[in-house]
Design a protein around this motif. Sequence first.
Motif, PDB file in Angstrom:
ATOM      1  N   PRO A  22       2.331   3.296 -10.458  1.00  0.00           N
ATOM      2  CA  PRO A  22       2.688   3.900  -9.182  1.00  0.00           C
ATOM      3  C   PRO A  22       2.998   2.822  -8.142  1.00  0.00           C
ATOM      4  O   PRO A  22       2.656   1.651  -8.320  1.00  0.00           O
ATOM      5  N   MET A  23       3.644   3.249  -7.081  1.00  0.00           N
ATOM      6  CA  MET A  23       4.010   2.341  -6.010  1.00  0.00           C
ATOM      7  C   MET A  23       3.548   2.958  -4.688  1.00  0.00           C
ATOM      8  O   MET A  23       3.566   4.180  -4.527  1.00  0.00           O
ATOM      9  N   VAL A  24       3.116   2.116  -3.767  1.00  0.00           N
ATOM     10  CA  VAL A  24       2.736   2.558  -2.429  1.00  0.00           C
ATOM     11  C   VAL A  24       3.660   1.863  -1.436  1.00  0.00           C
ATOM     12  O   VAL A  24       3.841   0.641  -1.507  1.00  0.00           O
ATOM     13  N   THR A  25       4.273   2.657  -0.563  1.00  0.00           N
ATOM     14  CA  THR A  25       5.147   2.097   0.462  1.00  0.00           C
ATOM     15  C   THR A  25       4.676   2.563   1.829  1.00  0.00           C
ATOM     16  O   THR A  25       4.008   3.594   1.951  1.00  0.00           O
ATOM     17  N   GLY A  26       5.030   1.813   2.833  1.00  0.00           N
ATOM     18  CA  GLY A  26       4.715   2.177   4.201  1.00  0.00           C
ATOM     19  C   GLY A  26       5.913   1.945   5.096  1.00  0.00           C
ATOM     20  O   GLY A  26       6.697   1.022   4.866  1.00  0.00           O
ATOM     21  N   SER A  27       6.055   2.800   6.083  1.00  0.00           N
ATOM     22  CA  SER A  27       7.143   2.651   7.047  1.00  0.00           C
ATOM     23  C   SER A  27       6.747   3.334   8.343  1.00  0.00           C
ATOM     24  O   SER A  27       5.793   4.118   8.386  1.00  0.00           O
ATOM     25  N   SER A  28       7.472   3.012   9.388  1.00  0.00           N
ATOM     26  CA  SER A  28       7.239   3.695  10.655  1.00  0.00           C
ATOM     27  C   SER A  28       8.540   4.349  11.100  1.00  0.00           C
ATOM     28  O   SER A  28       9.633   3.833  10.865  1.00  0.00           O
ATOM     29  N   HIS A  29       8.381   5.496  11.722  1.00  0.00           N
ATOM     30  CA  HIS A  29       9.510   6.274  12.211  1.00  0.00           C
ATOM     31  C   HIS A  29       9.147   6.719  13.623  1.00  0.00           C
ATOM     32  O   HIS A  29       8.499   7.748  13.793  1.00  0.00           O
ATOM     33  N   GLY A  30       9.512   5.918  14.601  1.00  0.00           N
ATOM     34  CA  GLY A  30       9.126   6.229  15.972  1.00  0.00           C
ATOM     35  C   GLY A  30       7.618   6.153  16.128  1.00  0.00           C
ATOM     36  O   GLY A  30       7.007   5.129  15.851  1.00  0.00           O
ATOM     37  N   ALA A  31       7.006   7.262  16.516  1.00  0.00           N
ATOM     38  CA  ALA A  31       5.560   7.296  16.747  1.00  0.00           C
ATOM     39  C   ALA A  31       4.788   7.745  15.508  1.00  0.00           C
ATOM     40  O   ALA A  31       3.614   8.075  15.597  1.00  0.00           O
ATOM     41  N   VAL A  32       5.443   7.759  14.337  1.00  0.00           N
ATOM     42  CA  VAL A  32       4.799   8.211  13.094  1.00  0.00           C
ATOM     43  C   VAL A  32       4.810   7.085  12.070  1.00  0.00           C
ATOM     44  O   VAL A  32       5.830   6.431  11.851  1.00  0.00           O
ATOM     45  N   VAL A  33       3.655   6.872  11.447  1.00  0.00           N
ATOM     46  CA  VAL A  33       3.534   5.938  10.330  1.00  0.00           C
ATOM     47  C   VAL A  33       3.476   6.768   9.061  1.00  0.00           C
ATOM     48  O   VAL A  33       2.757   7.763   8.986  1.00  0.00           O
ATOM     49  N   GLU A  34       4.257   6.359   8.072  1.00  0.00           N
ATOM     50  CA  GLU A  34       4.334   7.124   6.826  1.00  0.00           C
ATOM     51  C   GLU A  34       3.958   6.233   5.650  1.00  0.00           C
ATOM     52  O   GLU A  34       4.488   5.136   5.504  1.00  0.00           O
ATOM     53  N   LEU A  35       3.031   6.721   4.845  1.00  0.00           N
ATOM     54  CA  LEU A  35       2.655   6.062   3.597  1.00  0.00           C
ATOM     55  C   LEU A  35       3.068   6.977   2.462  1.00  0.00           C
ATOM     56  O   LEU A  35       2.851   8.190   2.522  1.00  0.00           O
ATOM     57  N   ARG A  36       3.667   6.400   1.419  1.00  0.00           N
ATOM     58  CA  ARG A  36       4.090   7.170   0.254  1.00  0.00           C
ATOM     59  C   ARG A  36       3.422   6.592  -0.985  1.00  0.00           C
ATOM     60  O   ARG A  36       3.507   5.391  -1.217  1.00  0.00           O
ATOM     61  N   VAL A  37       2.784   7.457  -1.763  1.00  0.00           N
ATOM     62  CA  VAL A  37       2.232   7.083  -3.054  1.00  0.00           C
ATOM     63  C   VAL A  37       3.147   7.741  -4.085  1.00  0.00           C
ATOM     64  O   VAL A  37       3.215   8.966  -4.183  1.00  0.00           O
ATOM     65  N   ILE A  38       3.856   6.901  -4.833  1.00  0.00           N
ATOM     66  CA  ILE A  38       4.944   7.347  -5.695  1.00  0.00           C
ATOM     67  C   ILE A  38       4.579   7.129  -7.157  1.00  0.00           C
ATOM     68  O   ILE A  38       4.197   6.021  -7.538  1.00  0.00           O
TER      69      ILE A  38
END
Length: 108
Positions: A22-38
């Motif tokens: 699996p892979m874990v990614t992180g990003s920000s979109h304005g005032a939101v932080v997003e983590l994805r576990v893929i």
Amino acid sequence: MERVLVNLIANALRYSPPGRPPMVTGSSHGAVVELRVIDHGPGIPADRWEDVFLPFQRLGDGDNHTGVGLGLALSRGLTEAMGGTLTPDETPGGGLTMIVALPAGAAG
């Protein structure tokens, strides 16, 4: 947040095929932080996505030694308590992606 990530990553590891970790990614979109576990495992049909968040649900998993089906229910509850969301999505090419979206500065 640590408990949420441990639960999501443990599930992704359990269902990922050999050689496709699996892979874990992180990003920000304005005032939101997003983590994805893929993961690239078997995935879950879209019409069953909400079922995985019900307590004691394993969606046909017959392995009784890896948990009782509370991890995702707990993870969603903790994420929502931090003002965020936990939602599933399809992984391109097959599998499941779990998306944690939190207001920036809320994780802790």
